[in-house]
Write an enzyme that holds these catalytic residues in place. Structure first.
Site, PDB file in Angstrom:
ATOM      1  N   SER A   8       1.095  -0.907   0.085  1.00 60.99           N
ATOM      2  CA  SER A   8      -0.178  -0.260  -0.508  1.00 60.99           C
ATOM      3  C   SER A   8       0.855   1.278   0.177  1.00 60.99           C
ATOM      4  O   SER A   8       1.436   1.818   0.688  1.00 60.99           O
ATOM      5  CB  SER A   8      -0.924   0.043   1.102  1.00 60.99           C
ATOM      6  OG  SER A   8      -1.615   1.461   1.442  1.00 60.99           O
ATOM      7  N   HIS A  33      -1.064  -1.206  -4.395  1.00 56.95           N
ATOM      8  CA  HIS A  33      -2.721  -0.741  -3.746  1.00 56.95           C
ATOM      9  C   HIS A  33      -2.528   1.178  -3.901  1.00 56.95           C
ATOM     10  O   HIS A  33      -1.258   0.977  -2.743  1.00 56.95           O
ATOM     11  CB  HIS A  33      -2.655  -1.689  -2.901  1.00 56.95           C
ATOM     12  CG  HIS A  33      -4.416  -1.659  -2.413  1.00 56.95           C
ATOM     13  ND1 HIS A  33      -4.838  -1.796  -2.630  1.00 56.95           N
ATOM     14  CD2 HIS A  33      -4.763  -0.553  -1.074  1.00 56.95           C
ATOM     15  CE1 HIS A  33      -6.258  -1.555  -2.077  1.00 56.95           C
ATOM     16  NE2 HIS A  33      -5.770  -1.216  -0.935  1.00 56.95           N
ATOM     17  N   ASP A  35      -4.200   3.314  -2.248  1.00 56.50           N
ATOM     18  CA  ASP A  35      -5.961   4.596  -1.417  1.00 56.50           C
ATOM     19  C   ASP A  35      -6.341   6.160  -1.566  1.00 56.50           C
ATOM     20  O   ASP A  35      -5.322   6.957  -1.532  1.00 56.50           O
ATOM     21  CB  ASP A  35      -5.167   4.282   0.044  1.00 56.50           C
ATOM     22  CG  ASP A  35      -5.462   2.664   0.134  1.00 56.50           C
ATOM     23  OD1 ASP A  35      -6.069   2.267   0.507  1.00 56.50           O
ATOM     24  OD2 ASP A  35      -4.033   2.005   1.212  1.00 56.50           O
ATOM     25  N   MET A  37      -8.738   8.848  -0.079  1.00 53.22           N
ATOM     26  CA  MET A  37      -9.358   9.175   0.478  1.00 53.22           C
ATOM     27  C   MET A  37      -9.848   9.643   0.324  1.00 53.22           C
ATOM     28  O   MET A  37      -9.522  11.214   0.289  1.00 53.22           O
ATOM     29  CB  MET A  37      -9.232   8.684   1.796  1.00 53.22           C
ATOM     30  CG  MET A  37      -8.366   7.428   2.019  1.00 53.22           C
ATOM     31  SD  MET A  37      -7.078   7.694   3.662  1.00 53.22           S
ATOM     32  CE  MET A  37      -6.969   5.041   3.887  1.00 53.22           C
ATOM     33  N   HIS A  66      -8.265   1.881  -4.911  1.00 50.74           N
ATOM     34  CA  HIS A  66      -8.950   1.730  -3.499  1.00 50.74           C
ATOM     35  C   HIS A  66      -9.739   3.272  -2.767  1.00 50.74           C
ATOM     36  O   HIS A  66      -9.572   4.025  -2.807  1.00 50.74           O
ATOM     37  CB  HIS A  66      -8.848   0.536  -2.274  1.00 50.74           C
ATOM     38  CG  HIS A  66      -9.304   0.837  -1.338  1.00 50.74           C
ATOM     39  ND1 HIS A  66      -8.954   0.091  -0.102  1.00 50.74           N
ATOM     40  CD2 HIS A  66     -10.566   0.833  -1.668  1.00 50.74           C
ATOM     41  CE1 HIS A  66     -10.042   0.185   0.336  1.00 50.74           C
ATOM     42  NE2 HIS A  66     -10.880   0.640   0.152  1.00 50.74           N
ATOM     43  N   MET A  68     -11.638   5.350  -1.491  1.00 47.66           N
ATOM     44  CA  MET A  68     -12.521   5.303   0.334  1.00 47.66           C
ATOM     45  C   MET A  68     -12.936   6.744   0.173  1.00 47.66           C
ATOM     46  O   MET A  68     -13.032   7.875   0.359  1.00 47.66           O
ATOM     47  CB  MET A  68     -11.773   5.438   1.349  1.00 47.66           C
ATOM     48  CG  MET A  68     -11.469   4.400   1.461  1.00 47.66           C
ATOM     49  SD  MET A  68     -10.075   3.567   2.674  1.00 47.66           S
ATOM     50  CE  MET A  68      -8.364   4.020   0.440  1.00 47.66           C
ATOM     51  N   MET A 137     -12.718  -5.388   4.073  1.00 52.83           N
ATOM     52  CA  MET A 137     -11.796  -4.617   4.990  1.00 52.83           C
ATOM     53  C   MET A 137     -11.503  -5.264   5.795  1.00 52.83           C
ATOM     54  O   MET A 137     -12.186  -5.690   6.226  1.00 52.83           O
ATOM     55  CB  MET A 137     -12.281  -2.591   5.034  1.00 52.83           C
ATOM     56  CG  MET A 137     -12.723  -2.418   4.489  1.00 52.83           C
ATOM     57  SD  MET A 137     -10.843  -1.490   3.731  1.00 52.83           S
ATOM     58  CE  MET A 137      -9.552  -1.691   4.734  1.00 52.83           C
ATOM     59  N   PHE A 143      -6.761   4.688   7.534  1.00 59.05           N
ATOM     60  CA  PHE A 143      -5.351   4.710   8.350  1.00 59.05           C
ATOM     61  C   PHE A 143      -5.242   3.335   7.664  1.00 59.05           C
ATOM     62  O   PHE A 143      -5.665   2.231   8.007  1.00 59.05           O
ATOM     63  CB  PHE A 143      -5.193   4.949   9.154  1.00 59.05           C
ATOM     64  CG  PHE A 143      -6.605   6.481   9.647  1.00 59.05           C
ATOM     65  CD1 PHE A 143      -5.888   7.369  10.214  1.00 59.05           C
ATOM     66  CD2 PHE A 143      -7.807   6.542  10.327  1.00 59.05           C
ATOM     67  CE1 PHE A 143      -6.985   9.348  10.261  1.00 59.05           C
ATOM     68  CE2 PHE A 143      -8.390   7.635  10.680  1.00 59.05           C
ATOM     69  CZ  PHE A 143      -7.122   8.414  10.570  1.00 59.05           C
ATOM     70  N   ASP A 175      -8.096  -6.424   2.946  1.00 52.08           N
ATOM     71  CA  ASP A 175      -7.038  -5.073   3.282  1.00 52.08           C
ATOM     72  C   ASP A 175      -6.828  -4.440   5.170  1.00 52.08           C
ATOM     73  O   ASP A 175      -7.918  -3.838   5.247  1.00 52.08           O
ATOM     74  CB  ASP A 175      -7.445  -3.532   2.238  1.00 52.08           C
ATOM     75  CG  ASP A 175      -6.890  -2.398   2.343  1.00 52.08           C
ATOM     76  OD1 ASP A 175      -6.261  -2.595   2.920  1.00 52.08           O
ATOM     77  OD2 ASP A 175      -7.379  -1.685   1.950  1.00 52.08           O
TER      78      ASP A 175
HETATM   79  C1  DX5 Z   1      -6.666   1.557   4.825  1.00 50.56           C
HETATM   80  C2  DX5 Z   1      -5.526   1.654   3.492  1.00 50.56           C
HETATM   81  C3  DX5 Z   1      -5.423   0.420   3.422  1.00 50.56           C
HETATM   82  C4  DX5 Z   1      -3.908   0.162   4.261  1.00 50.56           C
HETATM   83  C5  DX5 Z   1      -3.247  -1.158   5.184  1.00 50.56           C
HETATM   84  O1  DX5 Z   1      -8.772   1.960   5.141  1.00 50.56           O
HETATM   85  O2  DX5 Z   1      -7.062   0.874   2.484  1.00 50.56           O
HETATM   86  O3  DX5 Z   1      -5.015   0.100   2.009  1.00 50.56           O
HETATM   87  O4  DX5 Z   1      -3.113   0.989   3.581  1.00 50.56           O
HETATM   88  O5  DX5 Z   1      -2.261  -0.155   5.634  1.00 50.56           O
HETATM   89  P1  DX5 Z   1      -1.726  -1.455   6.768  1.00 50.56           P
HETATM   90  O6  DX5 Z   1      -1.457  -2.801   5.845  1.00 50.56           O
HETATM   91  O7  DX5 Z   1      -1.029  -1.004   7.108  1.00 50.56           O
HETATM   92  O8  DX5 Z   1      -3.129  -1.728   7.440  1.00 50.56           O
HETATM   93 ZN    ZN Z   2      -6.998  -0.015   0.793  1.00 47.34          ZN
END
Ligand code: DX5
Ligand code: ZN
Length: 219
Positions: A8, A33, A35, A37, A66, A68, A137, A143, A175
């Site tokens: 990620s 990956h 993210d 947000m 991904h 969010m 999830m 986070f 994830d």
């Molecule tokens: C959380 C994200 C994840 C995050 C995972 O909302 O969707 O992709 O980066 O991080 P770790 O592996 O540190 O839990």
């Molecule tokens: Zn993610």
């Protein structure tokens, strides 16, 4: 069967993003990956299109995005143009999920659906045939570095069963909180893609950690 490791980027060093991309390129990771947000769907803001263009330029593996964010339909085309190959939206953020997934596919991307920890897997019954990936999830989204929720193993098995029932070839991605001590068990439960942020980037040797995760994911 062998799982794909997807580091990620959220946990990367943004002052050295090109360097971290090159590390992932060299490593045994299968995907990047990414993210996104918006500070509304989740209580955090990550990054947007300027960072996507850096990733598009330097990453040489599948870009797994991904979202969010609320109302993801507004940005499907822009993510296609930004190089996303897998685009995942949240079940909880889409009123017209069938239409959204169709639009993602129409734009040439694989369409994913993410489920928050409280969202039951059986809600996918009428959409399983229309998605290419189910993201479970294993923490509350927002986070990196959070604690893995143990109920995830059961959800992964349930998703596997549901997809088989529908004759779907969709991949199952996990994830959040993925670590050296749960990777093999997740793959055994049916996970195909394992996202790892903190486990990779907080380790002394991220490339070697990816090799280790990859080994654990090969059963
Ligand atoms: C959380 C994200 C994840 C995050 C995972 O909302 O969707 O992709 O980066 O991080 P770790 O592996 O540190 O839990
Ligand atoms: Zn993610």
């Amino acid at each position: 069967m062998s799982g794909i490791i997807a580091p990620s980027v959220l946990s990367a060093d943004f002052g050295n993003l090109q360097r971290d991309c090159e590390m992932i390129n060299r490593s045994e990771a299968g995907w990047f990956h990414i993210d996104i947000m918006d500070g509304v769907f989740v209580p955090n803001i990550s990054f947007g299109f300027p960072v996507m263009s850096v990733l598009k330029k330097h990453a040489q593996k599948t870009l797994d995005v991904h979202l969010m964010i609320v109302d993801p339909d507004r940005y499907i085309q822009r993510f296609a143009e930004s190089g996303a190959e897998v685009l995942t939206v949240h079940y909880e953020a889409c009123t017209h999920l069938h239409r959204t997934l169709g639009e993602i596919r129409k734009q040439g991307m694989r369409a994913g659906v993410a489920l928050n920890p409280h969202t039951p897997v059986h809600l996918l019954n009428d959409i399983a045939a229309d998605c290419d990936l189910v993201l479970i999830m294993s923490v509350n989204p927002g986070f990196g570095g959070q604690k893995f929720i143990e109920n995830t193993y059961r959800k992964v098995s349930e998703a596997k069963e549901l997809l088989l029932k529908h004759n779907s070839k969709a991949l199952i991605e996990v994830d959040g909180g993925v670590a050296l001590n749960n990777t093999a068990k997740l793959v055994a439960a049916g996970a195909d893609v394992l996202v790892a942020g903190n486990t990779v980037f907080a380790s002394a040797n991220p490339e070697a950690t990816i090799t280790e995760l990859n080994k654990l994911a090969s059963v």
